[in-house]
Write an enzyme that holds these catalytic residues in place. Structure first.
Site, PDB file in Angstrom:
ATOM      1  N   GLY A   1       0.694  -1.111   0.086  1.00  0.00           N
ATOM      2  CA  GLY A   1      -0.080   0.001   0.153  1.00  0.00           C
ATOM      3  C   GLY A   1       0.842   1.267   0.213  1.00  0.00           C
ATOM      4  O   GLY A   1       1.967   1.196  -0.190  1.00  0.00           O
ATOM      5  N   SER A   2       0.411   2.350   0.269  1.00  0.00           N
ATOM      6  CA  SER A   2       0.808   3.617   0.320  1.00  0.00           C
ATOM      7  C   SER A   2       2.212   3.569   1.355  1.00  0.00           C
ATOM      8  O   SER A   2       2.944   4.525   1.313  1.00  0.00           O
ATOM      9  CB  SER A   2      -0.088   4.792   0.247  1.00  0.00           C
TER      10      SER A   2
ATOM     11  N   GLY B   1       3.686   0.806   3.061  1.00  0.00           N
ATOM     12  CA  GLY B   1       4.369  -0.368   3.189  1.00  0.00           C
ATOM     13  C   GLY B   1       4.009  -1.675   2.842  1.00  0.00           C
ATOM     14  O   GLY B   1       2.740  -1.511   2.349  1.00  0.00           O
TER      15      GLY B   1
ATOM     16  N   LYS C   1       1.065  -5.744   8.830  1.00  0.00           N
ATOM     17  CA  LYS C   1       1.547  -4.647   8.198  1.00  0.00           C
ATOM     18  C   LYS C   1       3.088  -4.127   8.593  1.00  0.00           C
ATOM     19  O   LYS C   1       3.311  -4.049   9.716  1.00  0.00           O
ATOM     20  CB  LYS C   1       0.537  -3.426   8.498  1.00  0.00           C
TER      21      LYS C   1
ATOM     22  N   ASP D   1      -9.263   7.395   6.118  1.00  0.00           N
ATOM     23  CA  ASP D   1      -8.868   6.957   4.667  1.00  0.00           C
ATOM     24  C   ASP D   1      -9.958   5.951   4.430  1.00  0.00           C
ATOM     25  O   ASP D   1      -9.198   4.833   3.919  1.00  0.00           O
ATOM     26  CB  ASP D   1      -7.386   6.261   5.055  1.00  0.00           C
TER      27      ASP D   1
END
Ligand code: ADP
Ligand code: MG
Length: 365
Positions: free
Chosen positions: A20-21, A23, A40, A146
């Site tokens: 993703g943006s 990592g 993550k 988000d």
């Protein structure tokens, strides 16, 4: 995050689910019981001190979120040598809504309207918990910031869960200065205009997601930020396919209201007749994602004051909020006191009932 534990000792890294943006996300397996989780990996090396502190705070927040419509947090590991933080969370094997929408688009098939309402009910309940219910426990509101199809996950049983909760807030603050900004397509006008915002930002993004489930494309699309801002301000979006009801269009319009003050809150949207009806149906039929909680009691007095104040979320306000949290009494004690007060109230009510019954008996005699 004082102690250093090695994630490799507890989990086996299987595959990379995606990047993703902020990592990579890995599929990992617990060495203890072979259970599968998502993990993550975030590189905090390039973050400023302020953002790092917020990241730690957001991790703590994440830990406190316990709701069936929110991807649950399991553990976190800090690798100081490589300046990385690993967040282990529930694994959602059926992918996310972005994939789900893409599949429908490729197959040229509409998503059933009831499915869309069910997703809406579930996400509203998850957001209600974050915007309001978790307040007494955590001492602050949580804004996702988000919400997008890629952050709404599908589980095996068919329910949906909000993921990436809380993390996005601190990370986005950092990313605004960097190049890896997430997609702005779901951002509300106030965030696009870099103005103060509140939890109503999540309502806008939710509106975009629900619109996309019906139209199979986001409501506002543009090739650059300036034209996106203009489109969002104008409110002009392609109309939904005619198969969808007027009620669905109506609730989407309520969520995609430009003005933050006019835009309905999650609590107001839950009162929308069709949402109430769907909620009832989901409970009656025991459908996945059916709400389980009942209306909660009023939160403790100390908290209510801050809750009603619509503080715009800026770093300064956040720091102030954190400071307030530290000086505030220990939350557990506060909750215990609150429970004690509730018990006392119950006792008082029971006594009153008894007295009333006695009086009625005396009267009838
Ligand atoms: P983005 O920045 O686009 O939100 P993320 O880093 O959150 O991307 O996620 C990258 C990929 O990992 C996405 O394909 C997402 O669907 C997947 N993913 C993230 N969290 C989970 C999870 N808990 N379970 C399963 N897949 C996940
Ligand atoms: Mg994500």
């Amino acid at each position: 995050m004082s102690e250093q534990r090695d994630i490799n000792k507890d989990y086996l890294f299987l595959t990379i689910i995606g990047s993703g943006s902020f990592g990579k996300v890995h599929k990992v397996q617990s060495r203890k019981d072979n259970q599968i989780f998502a993990c993550k990996e975030i590189d905090y090396g390039k973050m400023a001190e302020k953002e790092r502190k917020l990241l730690v705070h957001e991790c703590n927040t994440l830990k406190e979120l316990h709701h069936q419509q929110i991807v649950s947090y399991v553990d976190r590991y800090l690798d100081k040598i490589h300046s990385k933080i690993f967040i282990v969370m529930e694994y959602c094997e059926n992918g996310d809504l972005a994939r789900y929408i893409k599949r429908h688009k490729q197959e040229r098939s509409f998503i059933a309207e009831d499915k869309i309402w069910s997703v809406l009910v579930q996400l509203l309940n998850g957001l209600k918990y974050c915007h309001q219910d978790m307040y007494p426990q955590a001492g602050h509101r949580v804004i996702h910031r988000d919400i997008k199809p890629g952050n709404v996950f599908l589980t095996k049983d068919g329910s949906v869960k909000l993921g990436d909760f809380g993390l996005c807030r601190s990370l986005n603050d950092q990313s605004q200065a960097a190049t890896n900004v997430g997609t702005p397509l779901y951002m509300p006008p106030e965030i696009l205009a870099k103005q103060p915002y509140s939890e109503k930002a999540d309502v806008w993004s939710l509106g975009c997601v629900i619109y996309e489930l019906a139209a199979l494309q986001p409501p506002f699309q543009a090739t650059n930020m300036d034209s996106l801002k203009i489109k969002v301000r104008s409110g002009a979006k392609p109309s939904l396919p005619s198969t969808y009801s007027a009620q669905l269009r109506q609730i989407i319009d309520l969520m995609l209201e430009n003005s933050q003050t006019k835009r309905q809150s999650v609590l107001e949207l839950i009162q929308f007749p069709k949402v109430q009806k769907m909620q009832q149906l989901m409970i009656e039929k025991g459908m996945p994602g059916a709400p389980t909680e009942f209306p909660q009691q009023t939160p403790p007095q100390v908290s209510a004051q801050v809750l009603t104040k619509q503080t715009p979320l800026t770093i300064e306000n956040k720091v102030e909020e954190l400071k307030q949290m530290f000086v505030k009494k220990d939350r557990e004690t506060e909750l215990k006191e609150w429970e004690e007060r509730l018990r006392e109230k119950e006792e008082e009510l029971k006594m009153r009932e008894r007295a009333l019954r006695d009086r009625e008996e005396r009267f009838s005699r």
